[in-house]
Design an enzyme around this catalytic site. Structure first.
Site, PDB file in Angstrom:
ATOM      1  N   LYS A 147      37.151   4.545  25.790  1.00 15.17           N
ATOM      2  CA  LYS A 147      36.986   3.879  24.452  1.00 15.17           C
ATOM      3  C   LYS A 147      37.973   3.031  24.303  1.00 15.17           C
ATOM      4  O   LYS A 147      38.919   3.185  24.825  1.00 15.17           O
ATOM      5  CB  LYS A 147      37.069   5.265  23.222  1.00 15.17           C
ATOM      6  CG  LYS A 147      38.446   5.838  23.030  1.00 15.17           C
ATOM      7  CD  LYS A 147      38.436   6.388  21.737  1.00 15.17           C
ATOM      8  CE  LYS A 147      38.552   5.712  20.449  1.00 15.17           C
ATOM      9  NZ  LYS A 147      40.113   5.538  19.923  1.00 15.17           N
TER      10      LYS A 147
ATOM     11  N   HIS B  26      36.867  11.963  23.929  1.00 18.90           N
ATOM     12  CA  HIS B  26      37.592  13.093  24.339  1.00 18.90           C
ATOM     13  C   HIS B  26      37.520  14.272  23.498  1.00 18.90           C
ATOM     14  O   HIS B  26      37.497  15.371  23.718  1.00 18.90           O
ATOM     15  CB  HIS B  26      39.180  12.811  24.672  1.00 18.90           C
ATOM     16  CG  HIS B  26      40.023  12.757  23.459  1.00 18.90           C
ATOM     17  ND1 HIS B  26      40.355  11.479  22.754  1.00 18.90           N
ATOM     18  CD2 HIS B  26      40.923  13.497  22.808  1.00 18.90           C
ATOM     19  CE1 HIS B  26      41.035  11.871  21.900  1.00 18.90           C
ATOM     20  NE2 HIS B  26      41.513  12.894  21.837  1.00 18.90           N
TER      21      HIS B  26
ATOM     22  N   GLU C  53      46.668  12.524  10.728  1.00 18.32           N
ATOM     23  CA  GLU C  53      47.911  12.383  11.875  1.00 18.32           C
ATOM     24  C   GLU C  53      48.978  12.309  10.824  1.00 18.32           C
ATOM     25  O   GLU C  53      49.126  11.396  10.055  1.00 18.32           O
ATOM     26  CB  GLU C  53      47.452  11.320  12.779  1.00 18.32           C
ATOM     27  CG  GLU C  53      46.208  11.672  13.924  1.00 18.32           C
ATOM     28  CD  GLU C  53      46.276  10.660  14.764  1.00 18.32           C
ATOM     29  OE1 GLU C  53      46.910  11.016  15.676  1.00 18.32           O
ATOM     30  OE2 GLU C  53      45.541   9.554  14.444  1.00 18.32           O
TER      31      GLU C  53
ATOM     32  N   ASP D 157      38.859   3.285  15.253  1.00 21.67           N
ATOM     33  CA  ASP D 157      39.481   4.238  16.263  1.00 21.67           C
ATOM     34  C   ASP D 157      39.137   5.599  16.090  1.00 21.67           C
ATOM     35  O   ASP D 157      39.174   5.959  17.270  1.00 21.67           O
ATOM     36  CB  ASP D 157      41.025   3.859  15.972  1.00 21.67           C
ATOM     37  CG  ASP D 157      42.019   4.591  16.848  1.00 21.67           C
ATOM     38  OD1 ASP D 157      41.654   4.233  18.086  1.00 21.67           O
ATOM     39  OD2 ASP D 157      42.842   5.487  16.494  1.00 21.67           O
TER      40      ASP D 157
ATOM     41  N   HIS E  69      34.940   9.640  17.451  1.00 21.37           N
ATOM     42  CA  HIS E  69      35.222  10.824  17.411  1.00 21.37           C
ATOM     43  C   HIS E  69      34.687  11.649  16.234  1.00 21.37           C
ATOM     44  O   HIS E  69      33.952  12.527  16.401  1.00 21.37           O
ATOM     45  CB  HIS E  69      36.785  11.127  17.327  1.00 21.37           C
ATOM     46  CG  HIS E  69      37.639  10.266  18.439  1.00 21.37           C
ATOM     47  ND1 HIS E  69      37.244  10.440  19.816  1.00 21.37           N
ATOM     48  CD2 HIS E  69      38.870  10.136  18.357  1.00 21.37           C
ATOM     49  CE1 HIS E  69      38.029   9.796  20.447  1.00 21.37           C
ATOM     50  NE2 HIS E  69      39.220   9.579  19.661  1.00 21.37           N
TER      51      HIS E  69
ATOM     52  N   LYS F 181      46.530   7.536   9.569  1.00 19.92           N
ATOM     53  CA  LYS F 181      48.046   7.571  10.325  1.00 19.92           C
ATOM     54  C   LYS F 181      48.940   7.877   9.051  1.00 19.92           C
ATOM     55  O   LYS F 181      48.785   7.420   8.056  1.00 19.92           O
ATOM     56  CB  LYS F 181      48.180   6.507  11.014  1.00 19.92           C
ATOM     57  CG  LYS F 181      47.345   5.891  12.073  1.00 19.92           C
ATOM     58  CD  LYS F 181      47.640   6.724  13.443  1.00 19.92           C
ATOM     59  CE  LYS F 181      46.719   6.144  14.405  1.00 19.92           C
ATOM     60  NZ  LYS F 181      46.643   7.091  15.379  1.00 19.92           N
TER      61      LYS F 181
HETATM   62  C1  BG6 Z   1      42.513   8.345  20.085  1.00 14.34           C
HETATM   63  C2  BG6 Z   1      43.211   7.271  19.195  1.00 14.34           C
HETATM   64  O1  BG6 Z   1      41.139   8.191  20.642  1.00 14.34           O
HETATM   65  O2  BG6 Z   1      42.652   9.551  19.372  1.00 14.34           O
HETATM   66  C3  BG6 Z   1      44.451   7.543  18.560  1.00 14.34           C
HETATM   67  O3  BG6 Z   1      42.946   6.109  19.511  1.00 14.34           O
HETATM   68  C4  BG6 Z   1      44.440   9.072  18.130  1.00 14.34           C
HETATM   69  O4  BG6 Z   1      44.638   6.588  17.552  1.00 14.34           O
HETATM   70  C5  BG6 Z   1      43.904  10.151  19.003  1.00 14.34           C
HETATM   71  O5  BG6 Z   1      45.860   9.328  17.736  1.00 14.34           O
HETATM   72  C6  BG6 Z   1      43.666  11.381  18.341  1.00 14.34           C
HETATM   73  O6  BG6 Z   1      43.459  11.966  19.326  1.00 14.34           O
HETATM   74  P1  BG6 Z   1      43.992  13.747  19.269  1.00 14.34           P
HETATM   75  O7  BG6 Z   1      43.305  14.473  20.559  1.00 14.34           O
HETATM   76  O8  BG6 Z   1      45.292  14.008  19.366  1.00 14.34           O
HETATM   77  O9  BG6 Z   1      43.360  14.235  17.908  1.00 14.34           O
END
Ligand code: BG6
Length: 494
Positions: free
Chosen positions: A162, A192, A230, A249, A254, A344
């Site tokens: 991505k 992911h 986050e 993002d 996701h 964030k």
């Molecule tokens: C990524 C984003 O795809 O996913 C990031 O680009 C983000 O900004 C991250 O922090 C979060 O992934 P995870 O697995 O830590 O929740």
């Protein structure tokens, strides 16, 4: 001391066919933080084939040995929850190679082809972990050089990181560009979140049990909240992030994929296209907002201090927080709001899904007995951290009288299974090597999710926000609470 699994080939699980993984962008951040540690970990778990090769590429001129050393340091630094074994590394690193070169230079592809030949690898997985603007040209070059065509009986697949496109038109154009070279069935678009154990477990929870599906609909569910919060900021990724923003993002990919997992119909089979058909159908059922509805149903935020981050424009209009209300227009979900938010520098790191059920139709315990508050039944799926599932309900508090108090039934991965779960990248890499695309996104899924966020992107690009509008360490701008209050709801801030 941990034993070296390479020393004993009989203990080596041969689940994955012999193949080479070519990583473009191998000297980059994702490769160091996620891909290499995952590949090393797969070797540790004996999940890689007995003959495998990893060929890294980037522009930095490095020898095989210098690349091995750089990856050694990265894996040691970023390997999570598992020991680093120098002996195992030595065996693993023998399969690491490096071909430097510029992605636009056709000679690079001949050099990679020669290296693969020399290694005798016919099955090849290309991992595109470069800047997104290279995806199209890179796939073109794979086609022109012949690298995208597999010899008889072998395969060639590509994994694309991505962001897949920047908006709907660019995602459609990228799909067309890729399809000119690689057929859809060999394209693995990675998200992911779909590889996370806890997200996969939603399928097990919903479709492996008989008791939840009967209440999994508009009759019983009042609304759904999906939060990916986050506590960190942009962590040195300011330049990328200010072009993306939270909606692109996290939500476009996701969280809409998580929504599809929570809300899709049961597939008849657990097969890649049966599952992906249902996800795609769900994404296509999300109501597309009219432009005038966007201000009521979507909220943008930016934390104080973002504009001072390295690489960020001091007047950046980028959203570091995004929230939206979506409606799924089908028989199961008509009228049930799905509130989604991500940001964030929020109050804490937590990703969870809260399904709030309707109140009991008649409450015979008067409100005094409930402390004057309502405590609806909640099912909380904790994606991370403290992975697990909780069901909240009311219980009689011991003692005379009928005093009710919310309590919780909890399932925790840690205490129930007590073993380490594979990371999302471990799962997804093995799946791609095995040719299983169930947890990868398909063209129609990606385009449908861009279609859902496009009206919000259009509206935001033409608006001037009064940023910054939230303080670090809070739950985002006040408008996000107002958005739910319009429907009589409040965010559950755990
Ligand atoms: C990524 C984003 O795809 O996913 C990031 O680009 C983000 O900004 C991250 O922090 C979060 O992934 P995870 O697995 O830590 O929740």
């Amino acid at each position: 001391m941990a034993t070296n699994p390479f020393a004993d080939p009989l203990r080596f699980e041969r689940r994955v066919p012999e193949c080479a993984t070519v990583i473009f962008g191998a000297h980059g951040d994702l490769s160091k933080r996620k891909l290499m540690p995952s590949l090393y970990r797969l070797a540790y778990e004996r999940k890689l084939p007995s003959s495998f090769a990893i060929v890294g590429n980037s522009r930095t001129p490095l020898s095989d040995d210098a690349f091995r050393q750089a990856m050694h340091d990265a894996v040691k630094q970023f390997l999570e929850d598992s020991p680093f074994d120098e002996d195992l590394w030595t065996s693993f690193a023998r399969n690491l190679y490096y071909v430097p070169g510029d992605l636009k230079d056709r000679r690079l592809y001949s050099a990679i082809a020669a290296r693969l030949d020399q290694l005798g690898q016919k099955n090849v997985l290309f991992y595109l972990s470069t800047q997104p603007s290279f995806y199209g040209p890179l796939v073109d070059c794979l086609g022109a050089s012949g690298l995208a065509s597999a010899p008889e009986g072998a395969w060639r697949r590509i994994i694309i990181e991505k962001p897949f496109g920047h908006d709907l038109p660019s995602a459609i154009a990228l799909n067309e560009e890729i399809h000119r070279v690689v057929p859809e069935k060999e394209v693995y678009r990675i998200d992911h979140y779909l590889g996370k154990e806890t997200v996969q477990n939603i399928l097990a929870f919903r479709f492996g049990n008989g008791i939840f599906e009967p209440v999994w609909n508009r009759r019983y569910v009042n609304h759904v909240q999906i939060t990916a919060a986050e506590s960190i900021g942009v962590e040195g990724r300011g330049a990328y992030y200010q072009e993306a923003g939270a909606l692109r993002d996290m939500i476009q990919n996701h969280l809409l994929q998580v929504t599809s997992t929570i809300a899709m119909e049961p597939p008849a089979l657990f097969e890649p296209d049966a599952v992906r058909d249902e996800r795609a159908k769900l994404l296509r059922s999300i109501r597309i907002m009219h432009p005038e509805e966007v201000p009521m149903n979507a909220v943008a935020g930016q934390y104080r201090g973002f504009r001072q981050e390295p690489g960020v424009d001091p007047e950046s209009p980028t959203d570091t927080f995004a929230a939206a209300t979506f409606f799924v227009e089908n028989w199961r979900w008509a009228g049930v709001p799905f509130y989604i938010r991500s940001g964030k520098k929020l109050a804490k790191r937590t990703t969870d899904i809260a399904i709030q059920f309707n109140d009991a139709p008649h409450v015979m315990f008067n409100s005094n007995h409930r402390g004057g508050e309502t405590h609806p039944n909640l099912l909380i799926v904790r994606i991370q951290p403290e992975e697990g599932i909780s069901l909240r309900f009311l219980s009689k508090q011991p003692g005379s009288g009928m005093r009710l108090r919310p309590v919780s039934m909890d399932f925790n991965y840690g205490s129930s299974f007590g073993e380490r779960s594979p990371t999302a990248y471990e799962t997804l890499l093995v799946d791609a090597m095995q040719g299983d695309a169930t947890l990868y996104t398909r063209q129609d899924m990606v385009e449908a999710s861009w279609r859902v966020v496009q009206p919000i992107l259009d509206n935001w690009s033409g608006r001037k926000f009064d940023f910054p509008n939230y303080e670090p360490g809070t739950w985002g701008p006040a408008e996000s609470d107002t958005m739910l209050a319009r429907h009589g709801h409040v965010w559950r801030n755990s």
